[in-house]
Design an enzyme around this catalytic site. Structure first.
Site, PDB file in Angstrom:
ATOM      1  N   LYS A  36      76.069  41.331 -29.683  1.00  0.00           N
ATOM      2  CA  LYS A  36      76.319  40.455 -30.836  1.00  0.00           C
ATOM      3  C   LYS A  36      75.892  39.012 -30.602  1.00  0.00           C
ATOM      4  O   LYS A  36      75.620  38.299 -31.559  1.00  0.00           O
ATOM      5  CB  LYS A  36      77.783  40.520 -31.266  1.00  0.00           C
ATOM      6  CG  LYS A  36      78.758  39.897 -30.312  1.00  0.00           C
ATOM      7  CD  LYS A  36      80.183  40.115 -30.788  1.00  0.00           C
ATOM      8  CE  LYS A  36      81.162  39.459 -29.856  1.00  0.00           C
ATOM      9  NZ  LYS A  36      82.480  40.104 -29.871  1.00  0.00           N
ATOM     10  N   ARG A 131      94.600  40.085 -32.675  1.00  0.00           N
ATOM     11  CA  ARG A 131      93.422  40.126 -33.524  1.00  0.00           C
ATOM     12  C   ARG A 131      93.470  41.501 -34.175  1.00  0.00           C
ATOM     13  O   ARG A 131      94.493  41.844 -34.755  1.00  0.00           O
ATOM     14  CB  ARG A 131      92.138  39.840 -32.724  1.00  0.00           C
ATOM     15  CG  ARG A 131      91.025  39.308 -33.633  1.00  0.00           C
ATOM     16  CD  ARG A 131      89.744  39.005 -32.894  1.00  0.00           C
ATOM     17  NE  ARG A 131      89.037  40.214 -32.499  1.00  0.00           N
ATOM     18  CZ  ARG A 131      87.846  40.231 -31.896  1.00  0.00           C
ATOM     19  NH1 ARG A 131      87.238  39.090 -31.621  1.00  0.00           N
ATOM     20  NH2 ARG A 131      87.264  41.371 -31.570  1.00  0.00           N
TER      21      ARG A 131
END
Ligand SMILES: *Cc1c(COP(=O)(O)O)cnc(C)c1O
Length: 358
Positions: A36, A131
């Protein structure tokens, strides 16, 4: 040479990936190489695959699609929960996605039936970092809701720590994940192929603790930058300089160290660095401007070469001071980058990416 640019040493990336894949294999752990931070770069992806990662992981479907379009038939893992609005692309380009919402998995199932394929999923569990993740007490019920869905294969479970809150992987939370895996297997009479313990923050844990059922990690930063993200210490035997940012000097002058007159907010609403500890009048300084800015880099994540100090930045200007000789117009200055600076530099269309060997 194009300016500014990011010089990317693929041999160093390969070496880092190869080392980590080998070291973790000794602990029974397979690696997904996370791309990413490299914007779907097929060059980086191929270096990771050559080093033996079992799949490529990315948080953005666009990056995965880009790697597919460049011809990669590698196993692709989507490491952020899919958007409902993107399930068509997810089923088309991704082999396995990380999930926390039954509504999304149901939509993936419908779409996988339409496309006539099987879509694999990992269920992500919340273990303290707050998260993504299903609360541990809800895991069994979630499995019950998704396990019979057509064209969906529950491949395993996973967790992600040290991202939002910096919660470190330790024996306790990793044992909890192992226990949950066993509980799911026992309750449903299935085998979970993947128990994914986390990201680069798990490397120290993996090197010294009993890894129990955990057999998979998703690694980005440790491969690309050769460091572990908990204390940002270099990992022994790995390269920390696979990426180098190069920018060009467009102004070089002797200027006062202190701004003239009253100081309000800067263009970005920050209080200027120069009003803080650097507010002291240090007389005239050798100030240079490099043609790169906040659009392209997080300047707080750049490491300048010896003799050069980064003083600040605006959208298109990076301000530095030279301690010894002044920089000359057209000089190239090279910086090392942290993860945040790398991410932004890779994402900026104004930064040319140069891969070596070409
Ligand atoms: C970014 C990310 C990773 C990789 O993290 P690194 O610290 O770069 O190794 C792994 N898993 C998930 C879910 C991520 O979002």
């Amino acid at each position: 040479m194009a300016m500014p640019r990011l010089d990317i040493d693929l041999n160093k990336i390969y070496h880092n990936a190869d080392e980590l894949v080998k070291r973790l294999a000794e602990r029974g752990i397979l690696v997904t190489g996370v791309t990413k931070a490299s914007l779907g770069s097929i060059e980086v992806a191929n270096a990771l695959l050559q080093a033996g990662v079992v799949s490529l992981g990315d948080s953005r479907i666009e990056n995965i699609k880009a790697m597919r379009m460049s011809g990669s038939d590698a196993c692709m893992m989507l490491i952020r929960s899919p958007m409902l609005s993107q399930v068509r692309q997810v089923v088309k380009y991704v082999n396995i996605s990380c999930n926390t919402e039954v509504a999304v998995i149901k939509a993936l199932s419908v779409e996988a039936c339409k496309q006539g394929c099987t879509h694999q999923i990992l269920l992500m569990v919340e273990l303290g970092d707050l998260r993504e993740g299903i609360m541990p007490n809800d895991l069994i019920n979630t499995v019950r809701e998704v396990i019979g869905l057509p064209n969906i294969l529950l491949k395993g479970i996973g967790t992600n720590l040290a991202c939002r809150s910096g919660v470190s992987p330790n024996e306790k939370n990793m044992s909890k994940l192992s226990e949950l895996a066993e509980q799911v297997e026992k309750t449903f009479g299935i085998t979970l192929d993947i128990v994914s313990g986390g990201n680069s923050a798990n490397i120290q844990w993996a090197s010294k603790t009993d890894t129990q059922r955990i057999n998979h990690l998703r690694l980005g930063e440790s491969i690309l930058l050769g460091c572990e993200p908990l204390q940002r210490q270099p990992i022994e035997g790995l390269h920390g300089d696979a990426f180098t940012l190069v920018a060009e000097v467009i102004e070089s002058k002797l200027k006062p160290s202190k701004p003239t007159a009253d100081v309000a907010q800067t263009a970005f609403g920050e209080v200027s660095l120069l009003t803080g500890q650097a507010a002291n009048d240090r007389g005239m300084v050798k100030q240079s401007i490099l043609a790169i800015g906040l659009q392209d880099i997080d300047y707080t994540g750049l490491q300048a070469p010896k003799g050069i100090v980064i003083m600040g930045a605006s959208s298109d200007h990076l301000i530095v001071e030279s301690i010894d000789d002044a920089l000359k117009i057209g000089d190239e200055v090279s910086f090392q980058l942290n993860y945040s600076a790398l991410l932004r530099a890779m994402t900026s269309p104004f930064v040319t990416k140069c891969y070596y060997p070409v």
